[in-house]
Scaffold this active site. Structure first.
Site, PDB file in Angstrom:
ATOM      1  N   ASP A 119      37.146  44.254  37.691  1.00  0.00           N
ATOM      2  CA  ASP A 119      38.363  43.505  38.010  1.00  0.00           C
ATOM      3  C   ASP A 119      39.113  43.204  36.716  1.00  0.00           C
ATOM      4  OD1 ASP A 119      39.210  41.518  40.667  1.00  0.00           O
ATOM      5  OD2 ASP A 119      40.153  41.155  38.724  1.00  0.00           O
TER       6      ASP A 119
ATOM      7  N   HIS B  58      38.882  45.974  49.729  1.00  0.00           N
ATOM      8  CA  HIS B  58      37.991  45.949  48.566  1.00  0.00           C
ATOM      9  C   HIS B  58      36.960  44.839  48.716  1.00  0.00           C
ATOM     10  CE1 HIS B  58      41.566  43.492  47.649  1.00  0.00           C
ATOM     11  NE2 HIS B  58      40.767  42.695  46.952  1.00  0.00           N
TER      12      HIS B  58
ATOM     13  N   ASN C 253      38.421  39.213  50.623  1.00  0.00           N
ATOM     14  CA  ASN C 253      39.589  38.441  51.042  1.00  0.00           C
ATOM     15  C   ASN C 253      40.373  39.279  52.048  1.00  0.00           C
ATOM     16  OD1 ASN C 253      38.901  36.400  49.232  1.00  0.00           O
ATOM     17  ND2 ASN C 253      40.016  37.390  47.565  1.00  0.00           N
TER      18      ASN C 253
END
Ligand code: AMP
Ligand code: ZN
Length: 112
Positions: free
Chosen positions: A30, A99, A86
């Site tokens: 990330d 993801h 999310n």
């Protein structure tokens, strides 16, 4: 999807720090880590979110989770890790390409 940032990462049109790649999945760090180790696993095909998955994606989702555990160990998270998906605006999703976040490495992880 032409303007999807993760599709662009899959097509290597923008750089990413990859840790795994096969014909179906890609995993990369990330860009704004929230823990000492923080990477994500994405399918190479574009799916907006978990909310748009159907039985067609069942095997792919299972593969993503198994890969999460395998890569977490490889990245040094032997003591455990957290996964996060999310989903939708209500779930705080910012990038609308499915993801799985995998992160850890701190005794106390932020509960995001
Ligand atoms: P979310 O959709 O809420 O799960 O968040 C999207 C995540 O993608 C955030 O943690 C961002 O830091 C991450 N992200 C956005 N752009 C990139 C990029 N180019 N490379 C790696 N990670 C990214
Ligand atoms: Zn995409």
């Amino acid at each position: 999807m032409l303007d999807c940032i993760f599709c662009k990462i899959v097509k290597k049109q923008i750089p990413s720090k990859n840790i795994y790649e096969d014909d179906e999945l890609l995993a990369f760090h990330d860009i704004h880590p929230i823990a000492p180790v923080h990477f994500m696993i994405i399918p190479k095909i574009h799916v907006d979110s978990l909310g748009y998955c159907t039985v067609v994606h069942q095997a792919l989702l299972g593969k993503m989770l198994l890969l999460a555990a395998k890569l977490a160990k490889e990245q040094g998270l032997e003591n455990g890790f957290r996964t996060m998906i999310n989903t939708g605006h209500g779930g705080g999703q910012e990038v609308f390409h499915l993801h799985v976040h995998v992160f850890g490495g701190d005794a106390l992880l932020p509960r995001t």
